[in-house]
Design an enzyme around this catalytic site. Structure first.
Site, PDB file in Angstrom:
ATOM      1  N   SER A 123      10.165  45.497  53.308  1.00 21.09           N
ATOM      2  CA  SER A 123      10.061  44.678  52.107  1.00 21.09           C
ATOM      3  C   SER A 123      10.516  45.378  50.837  1.00 21.09           C
ATOM      4  CB  SER A 123       8.631  44.157  51.942  1.00 21.09           C
ATOM      5  OG  SER A 123       7.695  45.197  52.060  1.00 21.09           O
TER       6      SER A 123
ATOM      7  N   HIS B 258      10.349  38.750  55.867  1.00 23.02           N
ATOM      8  CA  HIS B 258      11.587  38.618  55.088  1.00 23.02           C
ATOM      9  C   HIS B 258      12.786  38.222  55.941  1.00 23.02           C
ATOM     10  CE1 HIS B 258       9.526  40.251  51.601  1.00 23.02           C
ATOM     11  NE2 HIS B 258       8.973  41.110  52.432  1.00 23.02           N
TER      12      HIS B 258
ATOM     13  N   LYS C 180       7.574  32.620  51.674  1.00 23.64           N
ATOM     14  CA  LYS C 180       8.814  33.263  51.193  1.00 23.64           C
ATOM     15  C   LYS C 180       9.967  32.296  51.427  1.00 23.64           C
ATOM     16  CE  LYS C 180       6.652  37.647  51.166  1.00 23.64           C
ATOM     17  NZ  LYS C 180       6.017  38.698  51.954  1.00 23.64           N
TER      18      LYS C 180
HETATM   19  C1  LIG Z   1       4.602  39.197  51.830  1.00 26.77           C
HETATM   20  C2  LIG Z   1       4.364  39.966  53.082  1.00 26.77           C
HETATM   21  C3  LIG Z   1       3.187  39.810  53.813  1.00 26.77           C
HETATM   22  C4  LIG Z   1       2.037  38.981  53.315  1.00 26.77           C
HETATM   23  O1  LIG Z   1       2.327  37.636  53.366  1.00 26.77           O
HETATM   24  P1  LIG Z   1       1.581  36.650  52.345  1.00 26.77           P
HETATM   25  O2  LIG Z   1       1.779  35.308  52.949  1.00 26.77           O
HETATM   26  O3  LIG Z   1       2.233  36.828  51.030  1.00 26.77           O
HETATM   27  O4  LIG Z   1       0.139  37.057  52.331  1.00 26.77           O
HETATM   28  C5  LIG Z   1       3.079  40.466  55.024  1.00 26.77           C
HETATM   29  N1  LIG Z   1       4.061  41.290  55.459  1.00 26.77           N
HETATM   30  C6  LIG Z   1       5.181  41.499  54.757  1.00 26.77           C
HETATM   31  C7  LIG Z   1       6.224  42.421  55.283  1.00 26.77           C
HETATM   32  C8  LIG Z   1       5.365  40.853  53.539  1.00 26.77           C
HETATM   33  O5  LIG Z   1       6.464  41.077  52.815  1.00 26.77           O
END
Ligand SMILES: *Cc1c(COP(=O)(O)O)cnc(C)c1O
Length: 394
Positions: A183, A211, A242
């Site tokens: 990330s 992602h 996302k």
């Molecule tokens: C954003 C993210 C999460 C958490 O997801 P949310 O739905 O925002 O709680 C978990 N793992 C990774 C790699 C992320 O980028």
């Protein structure tokens, strides 16, 4: 007047200390829905700061779906899934997610953070072993710690270190866990090699595709689909806040693993089910993802334009072919300074500092979205060149 606990004085000191080291976080108050054009504390900015990779968060299609779903389902689910909060909309979403990623079953969660707290403590316990990439997302680290299994962290992408840790382990149950797309770096884990190691050492492989889901692979089916991997050892976690543009997450895998999670995963059982209107909206989002090749192609052209636009400048893009395009700076203060200089030119790119990234690797994290235009990316490149002209700049 009552006195605050003595410990609170220490907190005040620690907050002041964070501030002195340029590590104090501040929230920006947004006055507009998620989009590249933001109004930030009253100031209009062009933002490269969201994970809305396909530009769905504020799309007319999803707004309409959410409105219809609110009329059909109301607002709250009223209870947890195992009591009375699990609706036809949730059921349909779980099934659609499993079909979309090509797994036997899937279970949706309220957030990705909760999903990552769920899996490892359900599958593993004391005396078991987890093998984790050092740059994994914080929620995976927390999930691993919560499981009480022994945690072995290997250097980022270091398959030989992982192989020797696995070979040395005498644990009965083993699980390898990795981000697919990291990330803060945007690079991609060697998923084929990881699965081969999982097979060799009789381990599960848990892949966090936060992602990759919606962006990578045919029809956006994610990093595992892109790598053409299928296995009963694979557990896929994807997020829905996302690229999918809404909120929530899911875990997909074999029917057995998903059944077990439903019976035992505390972050699934002991929380109110997400509003059914979100589940219904996500069903629509899945269709938009599946038919979203144009959005994904546009995103790819933006990534290409950013790389071309920064060629020959001192700005060092990390090697990423994903929507996450970090520019390495190093020093915390310098990263903040560049972010402020960009902001003075009307552009918002977040400066990412420790503990989100290792000390000494502060960076600007450019995230691109299909909602950006090529002109937006040109504007970013122009601003960066003006701040630090390269050889070929005017
Ligand atoms: C954003 C993210 C999460 C958490 O997801 P949310 O739905 O925002 O709680 C978990 N793992 C990774 C790699 C992320 O980028």
């Amino acid at each position: 007047m009552s006195r605050a606990p003595t410990a609170q004085l220490a907190l005040q000191q620690q907050l002041a200390d964070l501030d002195a080291r340029d590590l104090l976080r501040r929230r920006r108050v947004q006055a507009l829905p998620c989009s590249p054009a933001t109004l930030n504390d009253g100031k209009p900015l062009l933002a490269f700061a969201s994970n809305d990779y396909l530009g769905l968060a504020n799309s007319p299609e999803l707004i309409a779906a959410a409105q219809d779903a609110a009329m059909r389902w109301g607002v709250g689910s009223g209870a947890s899934h195992l009591v009375s909060g699990h609706t036809e909309a949730h059921e349909a979403l779980d099934q659609a997610l499993a079909d979309f990623v090509g797994c036997e079953a899937a279970l949706s969660f309220s957030t990705g953070y909760l999903a990552n707290l769920a899996v490892m403590p359900s599958l593993l316990g004391r005396g078991d072993a987890i093998f984790a990439d050092r740059l994994n997302h914080a929620s995976l680290i927390d999930g691993a710690l919560l499981s009480r299994a022994d945690l072995h962290r290997y250097a980022h992408l270091d398959m030989s270190m992982l192989a020797s840790q696995l070979a040395a382990s005498t644990a009965k149950r083993k699980l390898i866990v990795t981000d697919s797309v990291f990330s803060m770096d945007g690079d991609i884990a060697p998923l084929k090699q990881l699965l081969a190691l999982a097979e060799l050492h009789d381990a599960w492989l848990l892949v966090d595709d936060a992602h990759g889901f919606g962006v990578l692979g045919p029809q956006g089916r994610g990093a595992l689909a892109e790598a053409e991997l299928q296995s009963a050892r694979l557990i896929l976690m994807g997020t829905l806040g996302k690229a999918a543009g809404v909120a929530g997450a899911f875990v997909a895998g074999t029917r057995t693993v998903i059944d077990w999670l439903m019976q035992t995963a505390r972050p699934y059982i002991f929380t109110t089910a997400a509003p059914p209107l979100l589940a219904a909206t996500l069903l629509r989002a899945l269709q938009l993802i599946e038919h979203g090749d144009r959005r994904r192609e546009h995103l790819q052209s933006l990534i290409g334009a950013l790389h071309t636009g920064l060629e020959g400048t001192r700005w060092q893009l990390l090697s990423s072919r994903t929507a996450i395009q970090p520019i390495l700076i190093g020093d915390n203060m310098q990263a903040l300074t560049v972010a402020r200089q960009l902001e003075a030119r009307g552009i918002q790119v977040p400066a990412i500092r420790p503990p989100s990234v290792p000390a000494g690797t502060a960076r600007l994290r450019v995230s691109l979205s299909a909602a950006h235009s090529l002109d937006d990316v040109q504007a970013l490149c122009t601003a960066l060149r003006a701040i630090a002209p390269g050889q070929d700049a005017e």
